[in-house]
Design a protein around this motif. Structure first.
Motif, short mmCIF file in Angstrom:
data_model
loop_
_atom_site.label_atom_id
_atom_site.label_comp_id
_atom_site.label_asym_id
_atom_site.label_seq_id
_atom_site.Cartn_x
_atom_site.Cartn_y
_atom_site.Cartn_z
N MET A 1 0.83 -1.21 0.00
CA MET A 1 0.00 0.00 0.00
C MET A 1 0.86 1.26 0.00
O MET A 1 0.51 2.28 -0.60
N ARG A 2 2.01 1.21 0.69
CA ARG A 2 2.91 2.37 0.73
C ARG A 2 3.40 2.72 -0.66
O ARG A 2 3.53 3.90 -1.01
N PHE A 3 3.68 1.69 -1.47
CA PHE A 3 4.21 1.93 -2.82
C PHE A 3 3.14 2.47 -3.76
O PHE A 3 3.47 3.04 -4.80
N ILE A 4 1.88 2.29 -3.39
CA ILE A 4 0.80 2.87 -4.18
C ILE A 4 0.56 4.32 -3.76
O ILE A 4 0.51 5.23 -4.59
N SER A 5 0.44 4.56 -2.45
CA SER A 5 0.12 5.90 -1.97
C SER A 5 1.21 6.91 -2.29
O SER A 5 0.91 8.09 -2.51
N VAL A 6 2.47 6.47 -2.34
CA VAL A 6 3.57 7.40 -2.62
C VAL A 6 3.55 7.92 -4.05
O VAL A 6 4.17 8.92 -4.38
N THR A 7 2.78 7.26 -4.92
CA THR A 7 2.66 7.72 -6.32
C THR A 7 1.55 8.75 -6.50
O THR A 7 1.35 9.24 -7.61
N LYS A 8 0.81 9.05 -5.42
CA LYS A 8 -0.31 10.00 -5.47
C LYS A 8 -1.36 9.59 -6.51
O LYS A 8 -1.51 10.25 -7.56
N PRO A 9 -2.08 8.49 -6.25
CA PRO A 9 -3.06 7.99 -7.22
C PRO A 9 -4.10 9.02 -7.65
O PRO A 9 -4.54 9.00 -8.80
N GLY A 10 -4.50 9.90 -6.74
CA GLY A 10 -5.48 10.92 -7.10
C GLY A 10 -4.98 11.85 -8.18
O GLY A 10 -5.71 12.22 -9.10
N ILE A 11 -3.69 12.23 -8.09
CA ILE A 11 -3.09 13.09 -9.10
C ILE A 11 -2.98 12.35 -10.43
O ILE A 11 -3.22 12.92 -11.50
N ILE A 12 -2.61 11.08 -10.37
CA ILE A 12 -2.51 10.27 -11.59
C ILE A 12 -3.87 10.21 -12.28
O ILE A 12 -3.97 10.44 -13.50
N PHE A 13 -4.91 9.92 -11.51
CA PHE A 13 -6.25 9.81 -12.09
C PHE A 13 -6.69 11.12 -12.73
O PHE A 13 -7.21 11.15 -13.84
N GLY A 14 -6.46 12.23 -12.01
CA GLY A 14 -6.84 13.54 -12.55
C GLY A 14 -6.12 13.87 -13.84
O GLY A 14 -6.71 14.41 -14.79
N ASN A 15 -4.83 13.52 -13.89
CA ASN A 15 -4.05 13.78 -15.10
C ASN A 15 -4.48 12.89 -16.26
O ASN A 15 -4.43 13.31 -17.42
N LEU A 16 -4.90 11.67 -15.96
CA LEU A 16 -5.34 10.77 -17.03
C LEU A 16 -6.64 11.26 -17.66
O LEU A 16 -6.88 11.05 -18.85
N ILE A 17 -7.48 11.92 -16.87
CA ILE A 17 -8.68 12.55 -17.44
C ILE A 17 -8.27 13.60 -18.46
O ILE A 17 -8.85 13.70 -19.55
#
Length: 282
Positions: A1-17
């Motif tokens: 989970m640490r390796f996921i949260s450190v990538t900032k999934p919310g920012i990734i999702f927003g940028n993919l939009i």
């Protein structure tokens, strides 16, 4: 989970939009979804890499801010050395996918955004200058450009338009965060506009940027890449955002005002990109 949260999934999702918005802005016909999938994968890996690098660089000031104090690196739940290796591997993987499945222009554009965010913005500008917001917005406006270039393999008017739409969207979006979290930015001693100027000055600037953003979102129709249904949606969303800001400008609670503006900025961009995709696929 640490390796996921450190990538900032919310920012990734927003940028993919935003990537999808740029991709479908360039695509007047049904997309090759396998190609789109690899485009999204490659760009998301590069964004994840940039976010991990940013977490390493900002771990000291993250500890000072309420909204970031629980980040993995701020709490020393992951060593900076491991995070740097992880970020490097993510970056290599992302650029490998983009180089293998898309085109050189997309790779170059994505690399510019990566260096702008992880290097110029995070390392040199963020703590030093009020210009950190527009400079960060330049780097942050790259995703729709990358999506557009993945389709066209060309730098043209549409590329500039994709860039301008997200650039002018980011300015009021980030300023809303800066107002809402002003105590965090004061604690970290970051030179954001509400602190260096005033909250009211920042609010006025937000309204100006929203007007410019709205005008820019209408241009695809005049350039013949989007129809009048898109025009009406873009105009409606822009006017609602502006009216919302104007009607609550004299609110007694600036945080409530900023929160509303922040939330609607996300709704605006999401619906705008969905409309672009719908018109392109129709």
């Amino acid at each position: 989970m640490r390796f996921i949260s450190v990538t900032k999934p919310g920012i990734i999702f927003g940028n993919l939009i935003a990537v999808l918005g740029g991709y479908f802005l360039a695509s007047p016909h049904p997309a090759d979804f396998l190609y789109l999938l690899f485009t999204l994968l490659g760009i998301s890996l590069v964004i994840a890499s940039g976010c991990v690098f940013n977490n390493v660089i900002d771990r000291d000031i993250d500890r000072l801010m309420e909204r970031t104090k629980n980040r993995v690196l701020a709490k020393d739940e992951l060593s900076p050395a491991v995070a740097l290796i992880y970020a490097t591997l993510l970056g290599f993987a992302g650029f490998f996918v983009l180089n293998f499945y898309t085109n050189l222009l997309t790779v170059v554009v994505t690399a510019i955004g990566f260096v702008g965010y992880a290097g110029i913005y995070s390392l040199f500008i963020k703590r030093r200058s009020i210009l950190s917001t527009p400079i960060g917005a330049i780097a942050g406006a790259v995703p729709p450009v990358a999506g557009y270039c993945a389709v066209t393999n060309n730098f043209d008017t549409g590329t500039i338009l994709a860039f301008l739409i997200l650039f002018f969207w980011q300015m009021p979006h980030f300023y809303a965060i800066a107002i809402y979290r002003i105590q965090d930015f004061k604690a970290a001693k970051l030179p954001v506009l509400p602190i260096t100027k005033s909250i009211y000055y920042t609010q006025i600037m937000m309204l100006i940027y929203i007007l410019v953003f709205t005008l820019v979102t209408l241009l695809p129709t005049f350039l013949g890449t989007m129809n009048y249904f898109y025009f009406c949606v873009a105009l409606f969303l822009g006017l609602i955002w502006f009216i919302l800001g104007l009607s609550t400008l004299k609110s007694q609670d600036n945080k409530i005002w900023a929160r509303k503006m922040f939330l609607f900025s996300i709704i605006n961009l999401t619906l705008l990109c969905m409309t672009i995709a719908g018109v392109s696929l129709y």
